[in-house]
Structures are given as C-alpha cells and as structure tokens.
Design a protein around this motif. Structure first.
Motif, short mmCIF file in Angstrom:
data_model
loop_
_atom_site.label_atom_id
_atom_site.label_comp_id
_atom_site.label_asym_id
_atom_site.label_seq_id
_atom_site.Cartn_x
_atom_site.Cartn_y
_atom_site.Cartn_z
N GLY A 134 0.82 -1.21 0.00
CA GLY A 134 0.00 0.00 0.00
C GLY A 134 0.85 1.26 0.00
O GLY A 134 1.90 1.33 -0.65
N PHE A 135 0.40 2.27 0.74
CA PHE A 135 1.15 3.52 0.84
C PHE A 135 2.27 3.38 1.87
O PHE A 135 2.07 2.82 2.94
N LEU A 136 3.44 3.90 1.52
CA LEU A 136 4.54 3.93 2.48
C LEU A 136 4.23 4.95 3.58
O LEU A 136 3.46 5.89 3.35
N PRO A 137 4.81 4.79 4.76
CA PRO A 137 4.64 5.82 5.81
C PRO A 137 5.07 7.18 5.30
O PRO A 137 6.03 7.29 4.53
N GLN A 138 4.37 8.23 5.71
CA GLN A 138 4.67 9.57 5.23
C GLN A 138 6.06 10.02 5.68
O GLN A 138 6.86 10.49 4.87
N LYS A 139 6.34 9.89 6.96
CA LYS A 139 7.62 10.35 7.50
C LYS A 139 8.20 9.32 8.44
O LYS A 139 9.13 8.60 8.11
N LYS A 140 7.66 9.24 9.64
CA LYS A 140 8.18 8.33 10.65
C LYS A 140 8.06 6.88 10.18
O LYS A 140 7.00 6.43 9.81
N GLY A 141 9.18 6.18 10.21
CA GLY A 141 9.18 4.78 9.84
C GLY A 141 9.33 4.51 8.36
O GLY A 141 9.39 3.35 7.94
N ARG A 142 9.42 5.54 7.54
CA ARG A 142 9.49 5.35 6.09
C ARG A 142 10.77 4.61 5.68
O ARG A 142 10.73 3.65 4.92
N GLN A 143 11.91 5.08 6.17
CA GLN A 143 13.17 4.44 5.81
C GLN A 143 13.25 3.01 6.35
O GLN A 143 13.75 2.11 5.68
N THR A 144 12.74 2.81 7.57
CA THR A 144 12.72 1.47 8.15
C THR A 144 11.89 0.53 7.28
O THR A 144 12.27 -0.62 7.03
N LYS A 145 10.75 1.01 6.80
CA LYS A 145 9.88 0.21 5.94
C LYS A 145 10.56 -0.11 4.62
O LYS A 145 10.49 -1.25 4.12
N LEU A 146 11.24 0.88 4.04
CA LEU A 146 11.94 0.66 2.78
C LEU A 146 13.06 -0.37 2.93
O LEU A 146 13.26 -1.22 2.06
N LYS A 147 13.80 -0.30 4.03
CA LYS A 147 14.86 -1.28 4.29
C LYS A 147 14.27 -2.68 4.41
O LYS A 147 14.83 -3.65 3.89
N GLN A 148 13.14 -2.77 5.08
CA GLN A 148 12.46 -4.06 5.24
C GLN A 148 12.01 -4.62 3.90
O GLN A 148 12.23 -5.79 3.59
N LEU A 149 11.40 -3.77 3.08
CA LEU A 149 10.90 -4.21 1.78
C LEU A 149 12.03 -4.59 0.83
O LEU A 149 11.88 -5.47 -0.01
#
Length: 224
Positions: A134-149
């Motif tokens: 879905g949509f990536l987090p706007q700010k907080k947690g965005r980089q963490t989510k990208l690293k995970q993906l």
C-alpha cells in the motif's frame, strides 16, 4: 436477527466497471456508508440508486463504527463503499470489518474493482507471489519500511501520489539498488491509462520527464 454488512467495490475509473450485483446490493440495503457523500452521490445518481448516504472516513470511523454495529444488530442491512476501489484496501473499512467479526455480524465482500490487480497483471513481473504494501509511511518509519521491503524476494505492490512519485522512485533506487525492475501504472481504467516498465533508472527518467497525474501503482522487484 442481525443484518448483513456488505463491502461493495466501486470503479477506480470507468463507471462501466461497476458490477450488476454491486448496483443491486446498493439498491437493497437500508443505507450506504461512504468516504465523501458528494463523490458517491454522483455514482449513485448515475445508477439510479436512491438510498441514504452516511459519511464514514478516516477521521470519523472510530466513532461511526459503534453506531453501525448497533444498526446491524437491530437488523439493518448496510453497505460500505469508498471513493474508488474495494473498501479496506488502503481505504476505510478495516475497523468496521474487525468490529463486524468481533460481534459475529454476517459480512459479505463483493468481488470487484481494485487498482493494484490490473497494475500487477500487466507489469510483466512475477505475480505468483507478491506483497501488497500500500502507501509507504509519510515520514516516521518510512526508511525502516523501505529497508524491510528491500530484503523481500517477492514482487512488491505500492501506492503513491503524483506529487511524491519522484521522491519515492529515488528512494527505491537507494534502498533496492539500480538493478531493480519497476512497473508504473496510473489512471487505471480511465481515458489516459498508462503503464511504463523498466529499470528503476529508466522509471526515474520517465517520471521526471513529465508531470504525472492520477493515482499511481508501483510494482517493484529486485530479485530477477
């Protein structure tokens, strides 16, 4: 006897994508929950559906859910729709579905329009297994989510808005690598529907060469 809660998909573009069953259900329920009464009012008018509309969106869904459950327990049949697509898929609907399950309400989700399926099918990327993010987090947690993906071997499905697409593509390049394959679909089921496939660098060049409009679906794979 409790009523039935219907999750009814609505067209993401062309109104002809509305199913006969969806129209019939909306004509038969006691009332319809929707994100924006103005947007849904246009849809209902087109299909000659005359049912009360009640707002149900991200800002009121917590308080509205309790009232809906009460109405369902009192025997009313209720449908929930969103501005486009299937309720609960990156749109309001999950909280109501959870509450319905908790209260043992009968729930039926009609099959129908959702943006990511057409984009995934025409991407040319592996779709036997995929991860819908879905949509990536706007700010907080965005980089963490990208690293995970980026560690994921399955094809990844993302939603993005036009004004953030360039930033997101650059971040995909940063976290996923330059060999990443991407398919970008926009304006699905509309007049100017468009899909662009290629490497992440090719998609960045494409995105920066023109002003993209409409909701965007990205299909991403860095394992092939």
């Amino acid at each position: 006897m409790s009523g039935i809660l219907y999750f009814v998909p609505t067209p993401v573009g062309n109104l002809e994508d509305m199913t006969f069953r969806a129209v019939n259900v909306l004509k038969e329920v006691d009332y319809i929950l929707c994100e924006d009464t103005r947007t849904s009012g246009i849809l209902l008018k087109h299909f000659e559906i005359s049912k009360p509309l009640k707002s149900y969106h991200l800002h009121n869904e917590h308080q509205a859910t309790e009232k809906v459950i009460i109405d369902l327990k009192n025997g009313q049949n209720i449908a929930i729709i969103t501005d486009a697509g299937t309720p609960g898929i990156s749109d309001p609907g999950y909280l109501l579905g959870k509450a319905g399950a908790d209260h043992q309400i009968e729930m039926i989700c009609l099959p129908g329009a959702t943006a990511f399926v057409p984009a995934l099918v025409v991407s040319g990327l592996p779709n036997n297994e995929f991860l819908f993010a879905g949509f990536l987090p706007q700010k907080k947690g965005r980089q963490t989510k990208l690293k995970q993906l980026a560690e994921e071997k399955k094809t990844i499905v993302l939603y993005e808005s036009p004004h953030k697409i360039n930033t997101t593509l650059e971040q995909i390049k940063e976290f996923f690598g330059e060999e990443t394959k991407v398919s970008l679909s926009r304006e699905i089921s509309k007049k100017f529907e468009e899909t662009k496939r290629g490497t992440i660098n090719e998609l960045i060049e494409f995105s920066k060469s023109k002003t993209l409009k409409g909701e965007i679906v990205l299909i991403v794979n860095n394992s092939i």
